[in-house]
Write an enzyme that holds these catalytic residues in place. Structure first.
Site, PDB file in Angstrom:
ATOM      1  N   THR A  60      -6.087  -3.349  -0.587  1.00  0.00           N
ATOM      2  CA  THR A  60      -5.090  -2.373  -1.057  1.00  0.00           C
ATOM      3  C   THR A  60      -3.642  -2.879  -1.103  1.00  0.00           C
ATOM      4  O   THR A  60      -3.306  -3.822  -0.416  1.00  0.00           O
ATOM      5  CB  THR A  60      -5.187  -1.204  -0.058  1.00  0.00           C
ATOM      6  OG1 THR A  60      -6.461  -0.651  -0.199  1.00  0.00           O
ATOM      7  CG2 THR A  60      -4.150  -0.160  -0.210  1.00  0.00           C
TER       8      THR A  60
ATOM      9  N   ASP B 271      -9.229   5.892   2.576  1.00  0.00           N
ATOM     10  CA  ASP B 271      -8.074   6.506   3.253  1.00  0.00           C
ATOM     11  C   ASP B 271      -6.813   6.505   2.397  1.00  0.00           C
ATOM     12  O   ASP B 271      -5.898   7.295   2.641  1.00  0.00           O
ATOM     13  CB  ASP B 271      -7.770   5.738   4.545  1.00  0.00           C
ATOM     14  CG  ASP B 271      -7.441   4.273   4.253  1.00  0.00           C
ATOM     15  OD1 ASP B 271      -8.205   3.632   3.489  1.00  0.00           O
ATOM     16  OD2 ASP B 271      -6.417   3.774   4.752  1.00  0.00           O
TER      17      ASP B 271
ATOM     18  N   GLY C 238     -11.309   1.906   5.308  1.00  0.00           N
ATOM     19  CA  GLY C 238     -10.833   3.272   5.120  1.00  0.00           C
ATOM     20  C   GLY C 238     -11.505   4.329   5.964  1.00  0.00           C
ATOM     21  O   GLY C 238     -10.864   5.292   6.405  1.00  0.00           O
TER      22      GLY C 238
HETATM   23  N1  ASP Z   1      -8.244   1.183   2.776  1.00  0.00           N
HETATM   24  C1  ASP Z   1      -8.856   0.931   1.508  1.00  0.00           C
HETATM   25  C2  ASP Z   1     -10.095   1.756   1.381  1.00  0.00           C
HETATM   26  O1  ASP Z   1     -10.828   1.877   2.339  1.00  0.00           O
HETATM   27  C3  ASP Z   1      -9.211  -0.489   1.301  1.00  0.00           C
HETATM   28  C4  ASP Z   1      -8.120  -1.463   1.629  1.00  0.00           C
HETATM   29  O2  ASP Z   1      -7.201  -1.185   2.347  1.00  0.00           O
HETATM   30  O3  ASP Z   1      -8.194  -2.571   1.127  1.00  0.00           O
HETATM   31  O4  ASP Z   1     -10.352   2.241   0.307  1.00  0.00           O
END
Ligand code: ASP
Length: 331
Positions: A196, A227, A250
């Protein structure tokens, strides 16, 4: 493996400051050629400079984080916008959210497939709708109503993410639990699950803001939402405590309400953002296997960027000086 929390004291009278991340995970120096490392650092520098220049011209923290996140969304290096990971069905479903620390207004979109810059749509949800979170087709209909064009989902395609999807599917097929999607997905190494982007900033008016944008998790199914679009989990901002953008596994960040928990520790326990961030990322999440990290800013322009993985793409800028740009844990 854990990094020391970083804190940058800002002594200006009306400080401005910004921090960004491009995901935390299995980011080891041995996996980078010098050229690749340089290219990542250059893109992080471009994004932080872009956001900082908005603040420096008197722009708001919301404008600064949107500008910085757009640079990262438009780069194939990061799992957001162009370069987003693939779902099980070989498409892309994007999530994003934004929060204004001054008003505690927030906007989020989940599972959108045809929005080039999901953070911009999250901002429109915050500013132009009576809701906080819109999903899927409805969010795209709202985008059209707001004059945001819908683009082909193929825009987000990249060869490297496609290969990652095929590798993830192979790994799941070979896993002991190959008949059980849930169990096989659980057994998938963390590196397939993250990447992300996000930003937090303080503007000269004393207001902080946070935003996060993602393609989610490689090989996700069934409309899985992480998340990143969940206010309190992946994004949170309130002037009285702090602004946080998260990256990591997440499901843990949702259950542990990570971004809001960090700000609550600052608000109710009088903790510094360094202490609060370290407690949640290394004290709470690490022992239970919740991998990832956050960037945090407060109203004084202090910045903390704790993570419990090998690396986290990150950068910050608090003065006219050169930006701090880092990838690995020992920087
Ligand atoms: N937090 C993000 C998710 O779970 C993934 C990430 O942070 O790369 O969708």
């Amino acid at each position: 493996m854990a990094s020391e929390p970083l804190s940058i004291k800002n002594a200006d009278k009306s400080p401005i400051a910004i921090a960004i991340h491009g995901g935390a995970g299995v980011i080891k120096k041995s996996r980078f050629t010098p050229e690749k490392e340089e290219a990542y650092r250059a893109k992080l520098t471009e994004a932080i400079d872009k956001g900082y220049s908005v603040l420096n011209r008197g722009g708001t923290s919301l404008d600064a984080i949107t500008a910085a996140i757009n640079v990262l969304e438009n780069s194939p290096f990061f799992n957001a916008g162009k370069g987003a990971v693939y779902t099980h069905d070989e498409t892309h479903e994007l999530d994003a959210s934004i929060m204004d620390g001054k008003t505690r207004q927030a906007g989020a979109v989940a599972g959108v497939k045809r929005i080039e810059n999901p953070i911009n749509l999250a901002r429109l949800v915050m500013e132009e709708s009576v809701h906080v979170m819109l999903s899927g087709n409805g969010a795209e209909q709202f985008a059209l109503n707001q004059g945001i064009p819908l683009i082909d989902n193929k825009h987000f395609d990249t060869k490297s993410r496609y290969k990652s999807l095929q590798r993830a599917k192979e790994k799941m097929k070979k896993s002991q639990q190959s008949k059980d999607y849930q169990a096989a997905h659980k057994a998938l190494p963390f590196e397939y699950k993250v990447g992300t982007v996000g930003a937090v900033a303080l503007d000269q008016y004393g207001n902080i803001a946070a935003g996060t944008s993602t393609g989610g998790m490689t090989n996700k199914r069934f409309g899985r939402i992480g998340d990143s679009p969940v206010i309190g989990a992946g994004t949170f901002a309130e002037n009285e405590s702090c602004a946080v953008s998260a990256t990591g596994h997440g499901e843990y960040f949702i259950r542990y309400n990570v971004a809001a928990d960090i700000c609550a520790r600052v608000k109710y326990q009088g903790k510094s953002i360094v202490q609060a961030g370290d407690e949640v990322i290394n004290g709470v999440l690490k022992p239970i296997g919740g991998t990832g990290g956050v960037i945090i800013i407060d109203q004084q322009g202090n910045i903390a960027m704790p993570f419990n993985t090998e690396g986290m793409y990150r950068a910050s800028k608090t003065t006219q000086d050169k930006a701090y740009v880092a990838i690995f844990s020992d920087e």
